[in-house]
Write an enzyme that holds these catalytic residues in place. Structure first.
Site, short mmCIF file in Angstrom:
data_model
loop_
_atom_site.label_atom_id
_atom_site.label_comp_id
_atom_site.label_asym_id
_atom_site.label_seq_id
_atom_site.Cartn_x
_atom_site.Cartn_y
_atom_site.Cartn_z
CG ASP A 35 -2.10 0.93 1.07
OD1 ASP A 35 -1.90 2.08 0.63
OD2 ASP A 35 -3.23 0.52 1.40
CB SER A 76 -6.50 1.87 0.04
OG SER A 76 -5.24 2.46 0.24
CB THR A 129 -5.77 -3.01 0.87
OG1 THR A 129 -5.40 -1.64 0.94
CG2 THR A 129 -5.07 -3.69 -0.29
CD GLU A 243 -2.94 -3.50 2.59
OE1 GLU A 243 -3.62 -3.96 3.53
OE2 GLU A 243 -3.05 -2.33 2.19
CG ASP A 248 -1.15 4.48 2.73
OD1 ASP A 248 -1.05 5.28 1.78
OD2 ASP A 248 -2.06 4.56 3.59
CG HIS A 252 -0.81 8.72 4.69
ND1 HIS A 252 -1.47 9.66 3.92
CD2 HIS A 252 -1.32 7.52 4.33
CE1 HIS A 252 -2.35 9.03 3.13
NE2 HIS A 252 -2.27 7.74 3.36
CG ASP A 290 -3.00 0.88 -2.57
OD1 ASP A 290 -1.81 1.26 -2.53
OD2 ASP A 290 -3.74 0.91 -1.57
CG HIS A 291 -2.55 4.78 -3.46
ND1 HIS A 291 -1.69 5.22 -2.48
CD2 HIS A 291 -3.57 4.16 -2.81
CE1 HIS A 291 -2.17 4.90 -1.30
NE2 HIS A 291 -3.31 4.24 -1.45
CG HIS A 317 -3.20 8.21 -1.27
ND1 HIS A 317 -4.37 7.50 -1.31
CD2 HIS A 317 -2.64 7.95 -0.07
CE1 HIS A 317 -4.50 6.82 -0.19
NE2 HIS A 317 -3.47 7.08 0.58
MG MG Z 1 -4.23 -0.82 2.59
ZN ZN Z 2 -3.12 6.08 2.32
#
Ligand code: MG
Ligand code: ZN
Length: 356
Positions: A35, A76, A129, A243, A248, A252, A290-291, A317
């Site tokens: 992620d 996500s 996710t 995952e 992620d 962040h 996912d990004h 993101h």
């Molecule tokens: Mg996730």
């Molecule tokens: Zn995020």
């Protein structure tokens, strides 16, 4: 003569009408999603890890476009739904189309076709996710509804945090009882996954798991290894999504050190999957994101001392394309540039499943 021809015809008709026995697809697919994992997150970890990562062993690489049905920058939920179902939906939605209607996921197709299925995450198992692979909720924040969607999904094993969404619910229903009725063995410990059990629900935390560098240990690689062995033992092909959820979260927070530790942890899980695929050639391993998160840029560092300096342009993101790595049968399909929805179609094609 005429009689001989009609006899032959009858035999031909009888044979062609005979049902071909349905055998479950023998292919295993292990889809690993980092992620928030962009190229900079990968290269930062590669540099910090003495210049290499397991994911470099993959033979094919591609790029996927991540935008959702209503936003250039996806969340996500929409991104995982795209990969799980083959359709773009709105940000925040889980396994539904833009009209909130459920869409069948790759995990559900695997179930219908007699394969075994699993989910592993370092977030809550109800988080966007993993949820997008079996839940159907228009709002990713509805964790308790998402938890209820696990009951009749048929999933064989799931491992992650979020036990409270099954036990401490507003409706006061204890979903663990409902899981037990459906044949699940409940455990809190990834090392206690017994391949003889029918189904497993493994809760590694009441809510979120700790970060990799402060207490989580080898939960992710160990869970990946045990889930693979559990599914492999079923003797059917399988689908497993793993995952690395917290890459992620670290991005962040614009926390380079934690991005690296979460990435290296995720790469250990990748190593486990690739080792299995090496011995079991009917295994397709796909690694993607996912990004991207943070707009992370590597602004300094050194390969000799394995140091990295990074700068982030946002605490959210970004819209950038993310990489896809694949190896095993059908991995050549993952070269090139395509939509995130193509991940679903490429997996369906590899299994030989028809969209219903
Ligand atoms: Mg996730
Ligand atoms: Zn995020």
């Amino acid at each position: 003569m005429k009689r001989t021809i009609s006899a032959i015809l009858l035999i031909l008709i009888t044979f062609s009408c005979k049902q071909i026995p349905v055998t479950p697809a023998e292919l295993n697919i292990i889809l690993l999603i980092g992620d928030g994992m962009g190229i900079a997150q990968i290269y930062a970890a590669m540099t910090a890890n003495n210049g290499n990562l397991n994911l470099e062993k993959c033979t094919h690489t591609g790029l996927q476009k991540t935008y959702s049905a209503n936003r250039y920058i996806t969340d996500s939920g929409a991104a995982a739904t795209a990969m799980a179902t083959g359709i773009k939906t709105k940000n925040g939605m889980i396994g539904t189309d833009i009209y909130s209607q459920p869409v069948r996921t790759i995990l559900e197709y695997a179930e219908i076709n007699g394969l075994s299925t699993g989910l592993v995450a370092t977030s809550t198992i109800t988080h966007a996710t993993p949820a997008s692979f079996l839940a159907h909720q228009p709002d990713r924040g509805e964790y308790e509804k998402i938890a209820a969607d696990f009951l009749d999904s048929g999933i064989d094993i799931f491992i992650g945090g979020g036990k409270n969404h099954f036990t401490r619910r507003e409706d006061r229903v204890n979903l663990l009882d409902s899981l037990v009725i459906r044949g699940y063995h409940i455990t809190n410990n990834v090392s206690e996954i017994n391949i003889q059990e029918e189904k497993i629900a493994c809760f590694t935390a009441d809510l979120d798991n700790s970060p990799a560098d402060s207490g989580r240990g080898d939960m992710l690689p160990e869970a990946t290894k045990n889930a693979i062995h559990f599914l492999h033992h079923k003797g059917t092909g399988f689908f497993l999504m793993v995952e690395g959820s917290q890459i992620d979260w670290a991005a962040h927070d614009n926390d380079t050190k934690r991005v690296i530790s979460e990435m290296i942890d995720f790469d250990k899980a990748i190593g486990v999957a690739l080792d299995f695929a090496e011995k079991n050639k009917n295994t397709l391993v796909i690694i993607t994101a996912d990004h991207e998160t943070g707009g992370m840029g590597i602004t300094g560092g050194d390969v000799v001392s394995s140091t990295v300096e990074a700068y982030f342009v946002t605490d959210g993101h970004t819209a950038t394309m993310v990489p896809v790595f694949a190896c095993g049968p059908g991995s050549e399909k993952f070269s090139g540039i395509y939509e995130n929805t193509a991940i679903f179609h490429k997996m369906m094609e590899s299994y030989g499943f028809r969209i219903e």
